[in-house]
Design an enzyme around this catalytic site. Structure first.
Site, PDB file in Angstrom:
ATOM      1  N   GLY A  47       0.936  -0.896   0.066  1.00  0.00           N
ATOM      2  CA  GLY A  47       0.063  -0.026   0.072  1.00  0.00           C
ATOM      3  C   GLY A  47       1.034   1.263   0.092  1.00  0.00           C
ATOM      4  CB  SER A  49       5.264   3.030   3.652  1.00  0.00           C
ATOM      5  OG  SER A  49       5.830   4.147   3.054  1.00  0.00           O
ATOM      6  CB  CYS A  78       5.479  -3.680  -1.429  1.00  0.00           C
ATOM      7  SG  CYS A  78       5.895  -2.393  -2.256  1.00  0.00           S
ATOM      8  NE  ARG A 105       8.472   5.711   1.182  1.00  0.00           N
ATOM      9  CZ  ARG A 105       7.972   6.875   0.913  1.00  0.00           C
ATOM     10  NH1 ARG A 105       8.245   7.879   1.565  1.00  0.00           N
ATOM     11  NH2 ARG A 105       6.749   6.814   0.284  1.00  0.00           N
ATOM     12  CG  HIS A 169       3.042  -6.365  -4.453  1.00  0.00           C
ATOM     13  ND1 HIS A 169       2.741  -5.688  -3.348  1.00  0.00           N
ATOM     14  CD2 HIS A 169       3.821  -5.173  -5.123  1.00  0.00           C
ATOM     15  CE1 HIS A 169       2.939  -4.338  -3.065  1.00  0.00           C
ATOM     16  NE2 HIS A 169       3.586  -4.178  -4.186  1.00  0.00           N
ATOM     17  CD  GLU A 171       0.760  -8.325  -2.062  1.00  0.00           C
ATOM     18  OE1 GLU A 171       1.455  -9.175  -2.050  1.00  0.00           O
ATOM     19  OE2 GLU A 171       0.334  -7.115  -1.874  1.00  0.00           O
TER      20      GLU A 171
END
Lengths: 194, 294
Positions: A47, A49, A78, A105, A169, A171
């Site tokens: 998402g 941060s 992430c 980042r 990711h 997911e």
């Protein structure tokens, strides 16, 4: 059955819930501090941060999360990886400071530079598709940290004790090997306590 | 092998924005306020929709100076708007390194027949939709994210509610249909058959769908989440309110905790006046931005 929470302040919560359930554990979306009770492990999703940190502060999640992490496994992807790092390049302070590593980042560039790449992840397997979206990478790690995967010489997955993190990711694919790996970590942590 | 601009990377970027608020900003200072308030992205614009509405004339892509200023000011993703069908504005924004392009009805369309072929680009696109036909056509063209059109710059939530209810209802209908009924439904909706088949199989849209167009209060944002939005865009609402900073924070929290009504009551206290708002029936058809797009 193992109960694994997904920090649900913002980001790709639904995908992690599905991946945890497909890996044989019960998944719980965590929006309030009291929902951390009775969990065996926690996933911090991808998402933004900065947005997550603001909500963590607003709802006094920081200390409860650090306390939870003292003896329970945590897996960050992430933005979740950024939250777990002890040091963030170019910033004076970090967030949960769980893993002895420095991260950068948006290290691969902006969204047009986001990419998919094949990865080899130690202990998980080969031919793993990493989906990197405005992803960070790990610049350096302390002696306690085990490097699990590199992409073009940059560290993109690591483990320290009961903490696991990935710059990509897992997911967003239907390859659940990394989630299964985490579920096993949660299982063994629970057995040690018992 | 390294692949950029894949469907998964483009759609995934929007997945990461879920549960968040994307805010319209017109300069670096506003962008920083938005980021500090917890916005998941900002939309860099020359004017917010209510000012575009007031100014009239042709609304175009923002001056690149503004977009660049915003790109340099924040670490969260930066989106920018291109006119519907304006290939060059979109390519310029892509070349500038904008993270997401909104092919937007808020600007004056450049093409009154065709939309951009968004699958051609490395940068992902978000598009507005009022119903499942429009949503499916945009997906087939390569949009990686959708939003309701609502009626931008009005501070009136009614159109966004209409569009979200319409899309959700039509999805439920498609999911409940048997496969042999889908082709006629595709014809009736003006939707590509393959996209409907995908929706039927998955039980949901293949991309994230945000609410946009008329969100003016924390309760409005929570309402859209309740109706099934994955997140919200707030345009004129924030920086046209009396206390943008407080307002922005309140909208972010109401979006995260959209079913915590006590919290929303607290958040809504003493926010000052929200933007004034316009009754949709007073807008002539030519003034309704939602009717742009085909």
């Amino acid at each position: 059955m193992l109960k694994i929470g997904v920090l649900a302040l913002q980001g790709a919560v639904r995908e992690h819930v599905a991946a945890i359930e497909a890996s044989g554990a019960e998944a719980v979306a965590v929006k309030r501090v009291d929902e951390l009770a009775n969990l065996d492990g926690l996933v911090m999703p991808g998402g933004e941060s900065t947005a997550m940190r603001r909500l963590i502060d607003k709802y006094h999640f920081l200390e409860p999360l650090k306390k939870f992490a003292q003896n329970k496994p945590v897996f960050g992807t992430c933005a979740g990886l950024i939250l777990m790092a002890k040091r963030i390049q170019g910033q004076d302070s970090a967030h949960l400071e769980l893993i002895d590593m420095t991260v950068e980042r948006n290290a691969f560039g902006r969204q047009v530079d986001s990419f998919e790449a094949d990865l080899m992840i130690h202990g998980v397997g080969e031919d793993y598709t990493g989906v990197f979206i405005r992803a960070p990478f790990i610049v350096e790690v302390g002696p306690e940290v085990e490097i699990l995967s590199k992409h073009n010489d940059r560290i993109v997955a690591a483990k320290q004790g009961h903490f696991l993190c990935a710059a990509f990711h897992p997911e967003l694919t239907d390859d659940y090997r990394l989630h299964q790996y985490f579920v096993k970590m949660v299982q063994s942590a629970k057995e040690v306590v018992a | 092998m390294l692949k950029t601009g894949t469907e998964r990377v483009k759609r995934g970027m929007a997945e990461m924005q879920k549960g968040g608020v994307i805010m319209d900003v017109v300069n670096a200072e506003q962008a920083r306020i938005a980021e500090a308030a917890g916005a998941v992205a900002v939309m860099a614009l020359e004017r917010v929709p209510s000012d575009i509405r007031a100014a009239g004339g042709v609304a175009r892509m923002a001056d690149p100076t503004i977009t660049e200023e915003v790109l340099n000011a924040v670490s969260i993703p930066v989106m920018a708007k291109a006119r519907i069908g304006h290939i060059v504005e979109a390519r310029v924004l892509e070349a500038m390194g904008v993270d997401y392009i909104d092919e937007s009805e808020v600007l004056t369309p450049a093409d009154e027949v065709f939309h951009l072929l968004k699958s051609d680009y490395t940068v992902p696109f978000v598009c507005g939709a009022r119903d499942l036909g429009e949503a499916s056509r945009r997906i087939a063209e390569g949009a990686s994210m959708l939003r309701t059109k609502g009626e931008p710059g009005t501070g009136n939530i009614v159109e966004a509610v209409r569009h979200m209810r319409m899309i959700q209802g039509q999805i439920r209908k498609v999911v409940a249909m048997s496969e042999d009924e889908l082709m006629t439904e595709a014809k009736n909706l003006g939707a590509p058959f393959e996209v409907l088949l995908q929706i039927k199989k998955a039980g949901k849209l293949p991309v994230v769908n945000f609410a946009a167009g008329g969100i003016a209060t924390p309760a409005d944002a929570a309402l859209m989440m309740e109706l099934g939005a994955d997140g919200v865009f707030v345009g004129s609402g924030i920086f046209k309110s009396e206390n943008p900073e407080k307002f922005a924070r309140a909208i972010v929290e109401a979006t995260t905790h959209y079913q915590d009504y006590k919290l929303i009551a607290e958040l809504s206290k003493g926010l000052g006046t929200a933007m004034k708002g316009i009754d949709i029936s007073t807008l002539a058809h030519g003034e309704r931005m939602q009717e742009r797009g085909w």
